[in-house]
Design an enzyme around this catalytic site. Structure first.
Site, PDB file in Angstrom:
ATOM      1  N   LEU A  64       0.811  -1.215   0.000  1.00  0.00           N
ATOM      2  CA  LEU A  64       0.000   0.000   0.000  1.00  0.00           C
ATOM      3  C   LEU A  64       0.840   1.259   0.000  1.00  0.00           C
ATOM      4  O   LEU A  64       0.461   2.268  -0.599  1.00  0.00           O
ATOM      5  CB  LEU A  64      -0.927   0.015   1.218  1.00  0.00           C
ATOM      6  CG  LEU A  64      -2.014  -1.062   1.266  1.00  0.00           C
ATOM      7  CD1 LEU A  64      -2.738  -1.027   2.606  1.00  0.00           C
ATOM      8  CD2 LEU A  64      -3.001  -0.875   0.120  1.00  0.00           C
ATOM      9  N   GLY A  65       1.974   1.259   0.687  1.00  0.00           N
ATOM     10  CA  GLY A  65       2.809   2.440   0.774  1.00  0.00           C
ATOM     11  C   GLY A  65       3.914   2.244   1.782  1.00  0.00           C
ATOM     12  O   GLY A  65       4.117   1.143   2.309  1.00  0.00           O
ATOM     13  N   ASP A 115       4.499  14.686  14.064  1.00  0.00           N
ATOM     14  CA  ASP A 115       4.717  14.538  12.626  1.00  0.00           C
ATOM     15  C   ASP A 115       3.389  14.671  11.887  1.00  0.00           C
ATOM     16  O   ASP A 115       3.070  13.870  11.007  1.00  0.00           O
ATOM     17  CB  ASP A 115       5.368  13.196  12.315  1.00  0.00           C
ATOM     18  CG  ASP A 115       5.963  13.159  10.900  1.00  0.00           C
ATOM     19  OD1 ASP A 115       6.185  14.237  10.316  1.00  0.00           O
ATOM     20  OD2 ASP A 115       6.194  12.049  10.375  1.00  0.00           O
TER      21      ASP A 115
END
Length: 475
Positions: A52-53, A170
């Site tokens: 997916l990533g 983040d």
């Protein structure tokens, strides 16, 4: 040589982090291709489908349970970080942080283990949709209503994290996943707590002074200076992200990460209306408040900051006016209850009224009965209180008077009986009240028969002679 795991850019060995992304650089001795998992590989109970990533410390794969068909997302720590204690501790901290918060606007993590090669992984919920970064790449700018709806969900997740003592550190569009809803709207879910800071945590993964962790484009001034950060740093990053959603650009850009960090620390942020004149100037102040340089000048919470912006947008008619919890929400909760309770109220009113009638009628009957008893008792007491001579006189009179025809109109109803010493026979009516009262009042306990004295002689009582004799004695 060292490489950025996100942009794959190469740097010298003395550069600790990527200037563009702030990610920790890794050695090129390990090829990224060695980390890839092939489709069909079993990771715990789930079979890998496709990639997916990638995140800061690992890759994310789509997986599925082969028996029940449950779809999941599996995040696996990169091989180059498997031997790094700090990276491993951050990977574990991400799973711990998510489970400590447990909020619907945060991707859930429900399993954690290691692969045969020693790499750690955890299993997350699988959600259909895309990241906010992908949506911004497609749309460039978002309508005010859409941007604020996403901001509200992110702010809710941040408030929950901050209440749990966790700072994300983040926050950026890549870490906001937008779940696709049936009505076409987006449900935001915050992810990637890889460098989150857990307050009072026993896992030691604090960075050294001057080391940047995070993405410079969204860093707060204190984070850009390498100082300690708290929840107010996330509020600043949220303000940067809202600015980008509404204008299509971040507040500060530069040739390097240090240039961007310096602008965050020293330059005032541009107002929304100066970047996009079609935005109303009334929206400027709430966002600029989130982008204050000093943390103490920012709003107290992410939810409060976004609520101020939503309230201003609703005044301009850009979004629907938010419901007031003290009126609409309370009314929506109370209306069904009131509707259900109306019949009960009517029944209670009927019961109360009937009870009142019953209670009010019972005393009246009691009072009437007591009155009769009291009157009877008083009559009997009066009769008993008379001397024996009067009783004989009354008995003889009562036995004689019924034969006569009394005249009711001449009888005084309220005249009290005369005492024995003052009895006179000149007017006949004074004796009639006694006979009438004796007839009306309940009979006394003693018998009303004639005195037993006349019975042995067999003589009937005489009217005239006895009365004349009594009068003569009285005179």
């Amino acid at each position: 040589m060292r490489m950025c795991p996100e942009c794959r850019a190469s740097y010298e060995d003395d550069v600790p982090v990527c200037p563009a992304h702030g990610a920790a650089l890794v050695s090129l001795d390990v090829s990224p291709r060695d980390d890839a998992l092939e489709p069909g590989v079993m990771v715990g109970e789930y079979r890998i489908d496709h990639k997916l990533g990638s995140g800061t410390f690992g890759d994310v794969y789509a997986g599925e349970h082969p028996l029940i068909g449950k779809k999941v997302a599996v995040k696996v720590l990169n091989r180059r970080f498997a031997s790094d204690p700090e990276a491993v501790s951050r990977f574990i901290a991400e799973a711990r942080a998510v489970n400590k918060i447990r909020h619907r606007n945060i991707i859930d993590i429900f399993s954690f283990n290691t692969l045969p090669g020693g790499r750690h992984y955890f299993v997350m919920e699988y959600v259909e949709g895309q990241t906010l970064a992908a949506l911004l790449e497609q749309k460039h700018r978002l309508p005010v209503a859409t941007a604020l709806q996403i901001a509200q969900g992110v702010a809710s997740a941040l408030d929950a994290a901050h209440e749990a003592g966790i700072t994300h550190r983040d926050l950026k569009p890549e870490n906001v996943f937008l779940a696709a809803e049936r009505d076409g709207s987006h449900f935001p879910k915050l992810l990637d707590f890889g460098i989150a800071k857990l307050r009072d945590d026993d896992v030691a993964h604090e960075t050294g002074s001057g080391v940047l962790l995070g993405t410079p484009l969204y860093m707060s001034p204190e984070q850009a200076r390498g100082k300690k950060v708290d929840a107010r740093s996330d509020i600043y990053s949220l303000g940067v992200m809202i600015h980008e959603m509404l204008t299509g650009a971040v507040p500060f850009r530069g040739d390097s990460a240090m240039d961007v960090a310096l602008k965050h620390d020293t330059e005032p942020p541009p107002a929304l209306s100066t970047v996009c004149p079609d935005l109303h100037p009334a929206l400027d102040a709430p966002v600029l408040g989130m982008l204050e340089k000093r943390p103490r000048n920012r709003p107290a919470s992410a939810g409060e900051a976004v609520a101020t912006l939503v309230a201003q947008a609703s005044e301009l008619g850009l979004v629907a006016r938010p419901p007031l919890p003290s009126t609409n929400a309370a009314a929506s909760e109370l209306r069904p209850t009131a509707a259900r309770s109306e019949p009960s109220t009517e029944r209670m009113s009927a019961l109360d009224s009937s009870s009142v009638h019953q209670k009010s009628s019972s005393p009246r009957w009691l009072v009437a009965a007591l009155g009769i008893v009291i009157l009877g008792g008083m009559g009997s007491i009066l009769l008993r209180a008379r001397p024996p001579r009067d009783e004989r006189f009354e008995s003889s009179a009562s036995s004689v008077m019924p034969s006569a025809s009394p005249e009711p109109e001449r009888i005084p109803s309220a005249a009290p009986p005369l005492p024995p010493p003052d009895v006179t026979l000149a007017p006949a009516p004074p004796e009639a009240p006694s006979a009438s009262a004796a007839a009306l009042t309940p009979p006394p306990p003693r018998p009303t028969k004639p005195a037993p004295a006349p019975r042995p002689t067999g003589k009937a009582p005489s009217k005239g002679p006895d009365l004349q004799r009594i009068l003569g004695e009285r005179e």
